[in-house]
Write an enzyme that holds these catalytic residues in place. Structure first.
Site, PDB file in Angstrom:
ATOM      1  N   HIS A  17     -23.184 -66.142 -43.451  1.00  0.00           N
ATOM      2  CA  HIS A  17     -23.931 -65.055 -44.098  1.00  0.00           C
ATOM      3  C   HIS A  17     -24.287 -65.444 -45.529  1.00  0.00           C
ATOM      4  O   HIS A  17     -25.419 -65.253 -45.982  1.00  0.00           O
ATOM      5  CB  HIS A  17     -23.083 -63.773 -44.179  1.00  0.00           C
ATOM      6  CG  HIS A  17     -22.774 -63.132 -42.882  1.00  0.00           C
ATOM      7  ND1 HIS A  17     -21.485 -62.780 -42.549  1.00  0.00           N
ATOM      8  CD2 HIS A  17     -23.554 -62.741 -41.850  1.00  0.00           C
ATOM      9  CE1 HIS A  17     -21.483 -62.199 -41.357  1.00  0.00           C
ATOM     10  NE2 HIS A  17     -22.729 -62.170 -40.907  1.00  0.00           N
ATOM     11  N   LYS A  41     -18.598 -48.060 -34.052  1.00  0.00           N
ATOM     12  CA  LYS A  41     -17.768 -49.256 -34.119  1.00  0.00           C
ATOM     13  C   LYS A  41     -16.675 -49.074 -35.160  1.00  0.00           C
ATOM     14  O   LYS A  41     -16.917 -48.575 -36.246  1.00  0.00           O
ATOM     15  CB  LYS A  41     -18.612 -50.473 -34.513  1.00  0.00           C
ATOM     16  CG  LYS A  41     -19.473 -51.023 -33.415  1.00  0.00           C
ATOM     17  CD  LYS A  41     -20.096 -52.325 -33.856  1.00  0.00           C
ATOM     18  CE  LYS A  41     -20.899 -52.960 -32.741  1.00  0.00           C
ATOM     19  NZ  LYS A  41     -21.493 -54.229 -33.182  1.00  0.00           N
ATOM     20  N   SER A 127     -18.771 -63.201 -37.398  1.00  0.00           N
ATOM     21  CA  SER A 127     -17.622 -62.447 -37.908  1.00  0.00           C
ATOM     22  C   SER A 127     -16.638 -62.147 -36.794  1.00  0.00           C
ATOM     23  O   SER A 127     -15.415 -62.208 -36.990  1.00  0.00           O
ATOM     24  CB  SER A 127     -18.094 -61.136 -38.550  1.00  0.00           C
ATOM     25  OG  SER A 127     -18.859 -61.384 -39.691  1.00  0.00           O
TER      26      SER A 127
END
Length: 163
Positions: A17, A41, A127
């Site tokens: 990222h 989430k 991630s």
């Protein structure tokens, strides 16, 4: 002033990222890193924690603004007059999905999406994968900024202690 958005969940921000954000920061006067909020989430880190981590690791760039947003990314762009979205692509599978999103976003508001290929060093990185490997005790220190790695290790230990 040239401005663009780099969106994502950033749970947590990885070196992949950061690579895309750094590259975007060289092309644009201001890069808005937008932490997407998905109430469906349960993340490893809260939205506020993610924002704090991103602000910390992008501070040296000097032209990154970190915010969160719930809803359509193009609404965020329209509200702020931002004409471009920057997306990193790891593989062909990313392209298939991101192309559909780019075409939808452009059709809704005229916002353009620019695709940036990830560095080969980070082409496999996500991630989710980092969290999974770290949870099993694998060394992911080379995949995260040092402060993010430290915080991830702490969070995993906190969760284990709570069980």
């Amino acid at each position: 002033m040239r401005r663009a958005v780099c969106p994502g969940s950033f749970d947590p921000i990885t070196n992949g990222h950061l690579d895309i954000i750094e590259r975007a920061s060289k092309l644009y006067d201001v890069v808005h890193v937008v932490v997407a909020i998905n109430p469906n989430k349960q993340g490893m880190f809260t939205t506020e924690e993610r924002i704090g981590l991103i602000e910390e690791v992008t501070a040296p760039l000097g032209n990154v603004v970190v915010e969160s947003h719930h809803g359509l990314l193009v609404d965020f762009c329209r509200e702020r007059g931002i004409p471009a979205i920057i997306k990193g692509l790891r593989a062909v599978s990313d392209f298939d999905y991101e192309l559909q999103m780019a075409q939808m976003n452009n059709g809704l508001t005229g916002v353009e999406t620019l695709f940036v290929p990830t560095s080969p060093t980070y082409s496999f990185l996500s991630s989710t994968l980092v969290k999974e490997v770290a949870a099993y005790g694998g060394d992911v220190s080379h995949l995260l900024p040092p402060t993010v790695h430290d915080r991830l290790v702490e969070r995993i230990a906190e969760r284990r202690a709570a069980q």
